[in-house]
Design a protein around this motif. Structure first.
Motif, PDB file in Angstrom:
ATOM      1  N   ILE A  50       0.848  -1.211   0.153  1.00  0.00           N
ATOM      2  CA  ILE A  50      -0.003   0.018  -0.092  1.00  0.00           C
ATOM      3  C   ILE A  50       0.829   1.350  -0.105  1.00  0.00           C
ATOM      4  O   ILE A  50       1.820   1.434   0.766  1.00  0.00           O
ATOM      5  CB  ILE A  50      -0.903   0.083   1.322  1.00  0.00           C
ATOM      6  N   LEU A  51       0.662   1.932  -0.895  1.00  0.00           N
ATOM      7  CA  LEU A  51       1.375   3.377  -1.027  1.00  0.00           C
ATOM      8  C   LEU A  51       0.214   4.624  -0.715  1.00  0.00           C
ATOM      9  O   LEU A  51      -0.704   4.713  -1.092  1.00  0.00           O
ATOM     10  CB  LEU A  51       1.956   3.532  -2.375  1.00  0.00           C
ATOM     11  N   THR A  52       0.895   5.479   0.068  1.00  0.00           N
ATOM     12  CA  THR A  52       0.120   6.694   0.341  1.00  0.00           C
ATOM     13  C   THR A  52       1.137   7.818   0.506  1.00  0.00           C
ATOM     14  O   THR A  52       2.176   7.804   0.772  1.00  0.00           O
ATOM     15  CB  THR A  52      -0.481   6.775   1.839  1.00  0.00           C
ATOM     16  N   SER A  53       0.677   9.110  -0.129  1.00  0.00           N
ATOM     17  CA  SER A  53       1.558  10.147  -0.100  1.00  0.00           C
ATOM     18  C   SER A  53       1.438  11.020   1.352  1.00  0.00           C
ATOM     19  O   SER A  53       2.252  11.850   1.600  1.00  0.00           O
ATOM     20  CB  SER A  53       1.132  11.210  -1.275  1.00  0.00           C
ATOM     21  N   ASP A  54       0.413  10.417   2.271  1.00  0.00           N
ATOM     22  CA  ASP A  54       0.254  11.346   3.326  1.00  0.00           C
ATOM     23  C   ASP A  54       0.815  10.665   4.546  1.00  0.00           C
ATOM     24  O   ASP A  54       1.604   9.475   4.555  1.00  0.00           O
ATOM     25  CB  ASP A  54      -1.352  11.374   3.632  1.00  0.00           C
ATOM     26  N   VAL A 106       0.119  -7.550  -5.170  1.00  0.00           N
ATOM     27  CA  VAL A 106      -1.172  -6.581  -5.296  1.00  0.00           C
ATOM     28  C   VAL A 106      -0.637  -5.201  -4.944  1.00  0.00           C
ATOM     29  O   VAL A 106      -0.086  -5.217  -3.589  1.00  0.00           O
ATOM     30  CB  VAL A 106      -2.388  -6.746  -4.468  1.00  0.00           C
ATOM     31  N   VAL A 107      -0.761  -4.271  -5.481  1.00  0.00           N
ATOM     32  CA  VAL A 107      -0.050  -2.971  -5.211  1.00  0.00           C
ATOM     33  C   VAL A 107      -1.154  -1.661  -5.130  1.00  0.00           C
ATOM     34  O   VAL A 107      -1.858  -1.698  -6.238  1.00  0.00           O
ATOM     35  CB  VAL A 107       1.030  -2.420  -6.100  1.00  0.00           C
ATOM     36  N   ILE A 108      -1.352  -1.311  -3.858  1.00  0.00           N
ATOM     37  CA  ILE A 108      -2.773  -0.258  -3.968  1.00  0.00           C
ATOM     38  C   ILE A 108      -1.970   1.171  -3.836  1.00  0.00           C
ATOM     39  O   ILE A 108      -1.361   1.465  -2.839  1.00  0.00           O
ATOM     40  CB  ILE A 108      -3.508  -0.810  -2.742  1.00  0.00           C
ATOM     41  N   GLY A 109      -2.543   1.845  -4.575  1.00  0.00           N
ATOM     42  CA  GLY A 109      -2.275   3.491  -4.383  1.00  0.00           C
ATOM     43  C   GLY A 109      -3.381   4.084  -3.490  1.00  0.00           C
ATOM     44  O   GLY A 109      -4.476   4.143  -4.232  1.00  0.00           O
ATOM     45  N   HIS A 110      -3.303   4.782  -2.622  1.00  0.00           N
ATOM     46  CA  HIS A 110      -4.129   5.588  -1.975  1.00  0.00           C
ATOM     47  C   HIS A 110      -4.351   6.844  -2.312  1.00  0.00           C
ATOM     48  O   HIS A 110      -4.056   7.822  -1.560  1.00  0.00           O
ATOM     49  CB  HIS A 110      -3.490   5.457  -0.268  1.00  0.00           C
ATOM     50  N   GLY A 111      -4.851   6.867  -3.503  1.00  0.00           N
ATOM     51  CA  GLY A 111      -5.340   7.982  -4.161  1.00  0.00           C
ATOM     52  C   GLY A 111      -5.120   8.128  -5.603  1.00  0.00           C
ATOM     53  O   GLY A 111      -4.047   7.275  -6.221  1.00  0.00           O
ATOM     54  N   ARG A 112      -5.739   9.120  -6.181  1.00  0.00           N
ATOM     55  CA  ARG A 112      -5.678   8.926  -7.759  1.00  0.00           C
ATOM     56  C   ARG A 112      -4.213   9.538  -8.378  1.00  0.00           C
ATOM     57  O   ARG A 112      -3.952   9.227  -9.380  1.00  0.00           O
ATOM     58  CB  ARG A 112      -6.686   9.998  -8.459  1.00  0.00           C
ATOM     59  N   GLU A 113      -3.526   9.986  -7.356  1.00  0.00           N
ATOM     60  CA  GLU A 113      -2.009  10.410  -7.825  1.00  0.00           C
ATOM     61  C   GLU A 113      -1.008   9.510  -8.218  1.00  0.00           C
ATOM     62  O   GLU A 113      -0.076   9.802  -8.847  1.00  0.00           O
ATOM     63  CB  GLU A 113      -1.569  11.329  -6.821  1.00  0.00           C
ATOM     64  N   GLY A 135      -9.236   7.327  -9.467  1.00  0.00           N
ATOM     65  CA  GLY A 135      -8.118   7.591 -10.663  1.00  0.00           C
ATOM     66  C   GLY A 135      -8.415   6.983 -11.796  1.00  0.00           C
ATOM     67  O   GLY A 135      -9.660   6.957 -12.343  1.00  0.00           O
ATOM     68  N   GLU A 136      -7.318   6.463 -12.697  1.00  0.00           N
ATOM     69  CA  GLU A 136      -7.606   6.021 -14.153  1.00  0.00           C
ATOM     70  C   GLU A 136      -6.975   4.718 -14.286  1.00  0.00           C
ATOM     71  O   GLU A 136      -5.731   4.363 -13.612  1.00  0.00           O
ATOM     72  CB  GLU A 136      -7.173   7.058 -15.181  1.00  0.00           C
ATOM     73  N   ALA A 137      -7.446   3.851 -15.016  1.00  0.00           N
ATOM     74  CA  ALA A 137      -6.812   2.229 -15.389  1.00  0.00           C
ATOM     75  C   ALA A 137      -6.801   2.228 -16.956  1.00  0.00           C
ATOM     76  O   ALA A 137      -7.770   2.363 -17.476  1.00  0.00           O
ATOM     77  CB  ALA A 137      -7.829   1.348 -14.583  1.00  0.00           C
ATOM     78  N   VAL A 138      -5.305   2.214 -17.310  1.00  0.00           N
ATOM     79  CA  VAL A 138      -5.218   2.100 -18.642  1.00  0.00           C
ATOM     80  C   VAL A 138      -5.012   0.587 -19.216  1.00  0.00           C
ATOM     81  O   VAL A 138      -5.370   0.096 -20.278  1.00  0.00           O
ATOM     82  CB  VAL A 138      -4.003   2.901 -19.071  1.00  0.00           C
ATOM     83  N   HIS A 139      -4.036  -0.297 -18.483  1.00  0.00           N
ATOM     84  CA  HIS A 139      -3.752  -1.559 -18.966  1.00  0.00           C
ATOM     85  C   HIS A 139      -4.535  -2.667 -18.098  1.00  0.00           C
ATOM     86  O   HIS A 139      -5.370  -2.352 -17.129  1.00  0.00           O
ATOM     87  CB  HIS A 139      -2.240  -1.830 -18.592  1.00  0.00           C
ATOM     88  N   GLU A 140      -4.543  -3.808 -18.557  1.00  0.00           N
ATOM     89  CA  GLU A 140      -5.307  -5.047 -18.284  1.00  0.00           C
ATOM     90  C   GLU A 140      -5.033  -5.320 -16.719  1.00  0.00           C
ATOM     91  O   GLU A 140      -5.986  -5.878 -16.129  1.00  0.00           O
ATOM     92  CB  GLU A 140      -4.941  -6.169 -19.017  1.00  0.00           C
ATOM     93  N   ASN A 141      -4.039  -4.978 -16.201  1.00  0.00           N
ATOM     94  CA  ASN A 141      -3.822  -5.345 -14.819  1.00  0.00           C
ATOM     95  C   ASN A 141      -3.704  -4.087 -14.009  1.00  0.00           C
ATOM     96  O   ASN A 141      -3.272  -4.014 -12.755  1.00  0.00           O
ATOM     97  CB  ASN A 141      -2.213  -6.073 -14.816  1.00  0.00           C
TER      98      ASN A 141
END
Length: 321
Positions: A50-54, A106-113, A135-141
């Motif tokens: 899990i990644l967060t900028s905060d 599994v990598v989870i980004g805590h925010g659209r950034e 946020g946005e999802a471009v690729h299949e994974n």
């Protein structure tokens, strides 16, 4: 007599020693299997990053990522590593590379950034699920988990329009979401087309000073109701509102405890529940699907707090129609 008993004692002693030896061996083998089983269980756990900028502090956006970690660790066979304060691109890329090399599945980004950097890494690690909260999802994974709290924001908007005497209402946003989340504003104009909305964007969940700067500007404009759609800065906004007799709509949690006579209601979000939805899908037969998944009130991610004492029964009936 003694000579005839001696072989029996020798036999008995031999049996006792042999039994002890066998018991010891069984104990050692049992421990070995137990250790093997524990190791196997650890190896079977899915590695989640899990990644967060905060920061991870009370009332912060990052604290919701930590709550998500605790919930999925309790409910799923996962091994979770949480990285906070990912404030620079260089630090984010370095941390993400280390996590992937360590076997993150599994990598989870805590925010659209985090959408942009995930879009870069996703094609390089096709067997890893990259997920962002909004946020946005471009690729299949790549996947996005989000929610549309529009229905309850409509009610919050109606409440604000009913209570405002100056017909000037402010919205202080953490990020620019005016186009994506128009329901609050639409509800205002539905009640009274002559209302004015003053929209401010802090570009941070926790910048108290900037939020208070906007509050002062709004008060000078004659605003008497403010929807504070932030997190860390909400306490400062509510305290300012209480001092200057400005009604506030809270966010993320029921914030009436800070100023019960000045908080109209709160648009509550339980972002940590999104982590449960993500891992529930991961362990399902279908797995995490590509694209955007909109969660609903049934997923426990949002609800409206009770309305304050400033509303009449007629007001409440109108709001809930």
């Amino acid at each position: 007599m003694q000579q005839s008993n001696q072989p029996r004692w020798i036999l008995l002693l031999t049996v006792v020693v042999a039994s002890g030896f066998i018991t010891l061996m069984i104990f050692k083998v049992s421990n070995a299997f137990s250790e093997l089983s524990s190791t196997q269980k650890l190896e079977d756990k899915t590695k989640v990053t899990i990644l967060t900028s905060d920061e991870i502090v009370d009332q912060s956006w990052g604290s919701l990522a930590y709550m998500g970690q605790l919930k999925i660790e309790e409910q799923f066979p996962v091994e979770v590593t949480l990285y906070s304060e990912m404030k620079t691109e260089a630090l984010l890329v370095e941390t993400l590379e280390q996590a992937l090399e360590a076997g993150a599945e599994v990598v989870i980004g805590h925010g659209r950034e985090f959408s942009e950097v995930f879009t870069t890494f996703a094609p390089l690690y096709s067997d890893v699920n990259f997920v962002t909260i909004h946020g946005e999802a471009v690729h299949e994974n790549q996947s996005v988990y989000s929610f549309n709290q529009g229905e309850i924001e409509k009610k919050a908007g109606i409440a604000a329009a009913l209570i405002s005497e100056t017909k000037k209402i402010g919205l202080i946003d953490a990020v620019d979401a005016r186009e994506d989340q128009p329901q609050f504003e639409e509800a205002l104009y539905h009640v009274n087309p002559d209302l004015s909305l003053f929209y401010k964007v802090v570009d941070s969940w926790d910048d108290h000073s900037k939020a208070l700067e906007y509050m002062e500007e709004l008060v000078n404009e004659g605003v008497d109701v403010v929807y504070s759609r932030g997190n860390g800065f909400n306490r400062a906004v509510i305290e300012y509102g209480k001092k200057h007799q400005i009604y506030i709509i809270g966010y993320l949690e029921d914030q009436s405890y800070m100023a019960s006579n000045w908080v109209l209601t709160s648009v509550m979000n339980d972002v940590s529940q999104m982590y449960i939805a993500i891992m529930k899908d991961y362990f399902s037969e279908e797995g995490i699907q590509h694209g955007v998944k909109l969660l609903t009130e049934e997923d426990g991610v949002y609800q409206l707090a009770p309305f304050g004492p400033m509303f009449t029964k007629e007001d409440l009936q109108y709001i809930n129609e």
